[in-house]
Design a protein around this motif. Structure first.
Motif, mmCIF file in Angstrom:
data_model
loop_
_atom_site.group_PDB
_atom_site.id
_atom_site.type_symbol
_atom_site.label_atom_id
_atom_site.label_comp_id
_atom_site.label_asym_id
_atom_site.label_seq_id
_atom_site.Cartn_x
_atom_site.Cartn_y
_atom_site.Cartn_z
ATOM 1 N N ASP A 7 0.738 -1.078 -0.084
ATOM 2 C CA ASP A 7 -0.037 0.000 -0.019
ATOM 3 C C ASP A 7 0.896 1.316 0.077
ATOM 4 O OD1 ASP A 7 -1.866 1.828 0.176
ATOM 5 O OD2 ASP A 7 -2.866 0.947 2.017
ATOM 6 N N PHE A 81 -13.249 -2.336 -1.173
ATOM 7 C CA PHE A 81 -12.555 -2.286 0.084
ATOM 8 C C PHE A 81 -13.769 -2.129 1.254
ATOM 9 C CE2 PHE A 81 -8.155 -0.762 1.649
ATOM 10 C CZ PHE A 81 -8.789 -0.499 2.941
ATOM 11 N N GLN A 83 -14.005 -1.489 5.442
ATOM 12 C CA GLN A 83 -13.549 -1.515 6.787
ATOM 13 C C GLN A 83 -14.620 -1.964 7.880
ATOM 14 O OE1 GLN A 83 -13.437 2.436 8.948
ATOM 15 N NE2 GLN A 83 -11.381 2.080 9.148
ATOM 16 N N GLU A 106 -10.290 -4.123 6.037
ATOM 17 C CA GLU A 106 -9.441 -3.612 7.212
ATOM 18 C C GLU A 106 -10.493 -3.538 8.471
ATOM 19 O OE1 GLU A 106 -7.063 0.418 8.036
ATOM 20 O OE2 GLU A 106 -8.589 0.547 6.422
ATOM 21 N N CYS A 131 -6.349 -9.227 3.688
ATOM 22 C CA CYS A 131 -6.481 -8.414 4.733
ATOM 23 C C CYS A 131 -5.478 -7.465 4.979
ATOM 24 C CB CYS A 131 -6.378 -9.471 6.171
ATOM 25 S SG CYS A 131 -6.456 -8.970 7.825
ATOM 26 N N VAL A 132 -5.985 -6.178 5.457
ATOM 27 C CA VAL A 132 -4.953 -5.080 5.946
ATOM 28 C C VAL A 132 -4.195 -5.441 6.920
ATOM 29 C CG1 VAL A 132 -4.672 -2.516 6.384
ATOM 30 C CG2 VAL A 132 -6.460 -3.342 4.631
#
Length: 357
Positions: A7, A81, A83, A106, A131-132
């Motif tokens: 990232d 994406f 969260q 995330e 997975c972040v």
């Protein structure tokens, strides 16, 4: 195969070029940015991932930020994406992971329970779950959760060194081994000796054990205590492995003597199909017991020897994961084993002459 994306969105500009060069050189799977112009400069050998608030025309893999069900239902892209910060967004992440080609997740809280839930929900789905993670330690955890882990991780490195460390972490998965069928030639009862039980910090599966042998050229697959026994409870974390002089095969084609194992050491769990995984030793327990020696041969004529405790409850594995009690073995019985092509020096494979008897 597990993979990693880098990232770039929070990487300092002074470090960005070095980080990108490292990612390309280390052959990481992808680079993530919200700047399409930056992604345009990357070579086609790496996946270029554009994070956007809405689906846009782009030659890159467009990953749209999704925060509600309506946005997911109307999503024109095949990547999202999400969260996860509460039950609603957790359900959203689960649905995206089932439906989409790529889902980046995330998690707002440090617990790994939400990740476990998303992994379970996406089990069998064709898409990839990324997975972040905040750092390398968290990356290792995310890749192993539920013995499955996420398909990939997304990490913002501090510098190029972090990129290379992440690449090495991905290489740490253990490859399968080509097991062979050994034929028992004889059993010898030897009197008293010292044997080692290897207690790990994980459960073994029913057809798993560890590879142990008296000679560096060959090993027998010793069964864990996952199967019921009379007079004593099962101990699915344990392998009654053999005499203290024995070699045990570990990761990276390295061996240790059983006598060298300590709390925190690493051994290689191996199943009847040759699949492997690393396990951490919680304790190595040495005690004096009657011992016996199993002698067997491979189809190529390699002699394999293993000395174990002389007791009915000590077991080894045969083809198909068949459990065999060592005191009932007879000439001609078949066992699963592994033949090594190298000799050993302090556990390291080396191409030198060495004869063991």
């Amino acid at each position: 195969m597990k993979f990693a994306w880098i990232d770039l969105r929070t990487v300092p500009e002074a470090q960005r070029e070095a980080v990108v060069d490292a990612a390309v050189h280390a052959r990481l799977a992808g680079v993530v940015s919200d700047d399409p112009a930056l992604l345009d400069t990357l070579p086609p050998t790496i996946t270029r991932v554009l994070v956007a608030d809405a689906a846009v025309e782009s030659p890159h893999l467009v990953t749209v930020v999704v925060d509600d069900q309506d946005r997911l239902d109307r999503l024109a892209a095949d990547a999202a994406f999400v969260q996860v910060r509460d039950d609603r967004t957790l359900k959203l992440a689960c649905e995206a992971a089932v439906r989409l080609g790529h889902t980046v997740v995330e998690f707002a809280d440090p617990t790994k329970i939400p990740l476990e839930i998303v992994i379970a929900a996406a089990d069998g789905a064709a898409g990839k779950l990324i997975c972040v993670v905040a750092d390398l330690e968290e990356a290792g955890i995310a890749l192993d959760v539920l013995e499955h882990g996420s398909d990939g991780v997304l990490m913002a490195p501090r510098d190029a060194t972090d990129v290379f460390k992440l690449a090495r972490l991905l290489e740490a998965t253990t490859p399968p081994l080509a097991l062979t069928t050994l034929v028992v030639q004889g059993i010898t009862h030897n009197g008293l000796g010292d044997r080692v039980c290897v207690d790990t910090a994980s459960h073994f599966r029913e057809d798993e054990g560890i590879l142990v042998g008296s000679y560096s050229s060959g090993f027998i697959l010793c069964c864990s205590e996952t199967h019921p026994l009379p007079y004593m409870p099962t101990r699915p974390f344990r392998v009654n492995a053999g005499a203290l002089h024995s070699y045990v095969l570990g990761p990276d084609n390295r061996t240790n003597y059983l006598s060298e194992l300590r709390s925190g050491s690493t051994v290689l769990a191996v199943d009847s199909e040759g699949r492997t995984r690393k396990l951490t030793v919680g304790r190595a327990k040495l005690e004096s017991r009657p011992i016996l020696t199993i002698t067997a041969h491979s189809p190529e004529g390699v002699e394999v020897s293993l000395t174990v405790q002389d007791d009915w409850h000590v077991r080894v594995l045969g083809p198909g994961g068949k459990v065999r009690n060592v005191t009932e073995l007879q000439r001609g019985d078949e066992l699963l084993g592994y033949i090594a092509t190298e000799q050993r020096h302090v556990g390291i494979p080396i191409g030198e002459f060495c004869k063991e008897t």
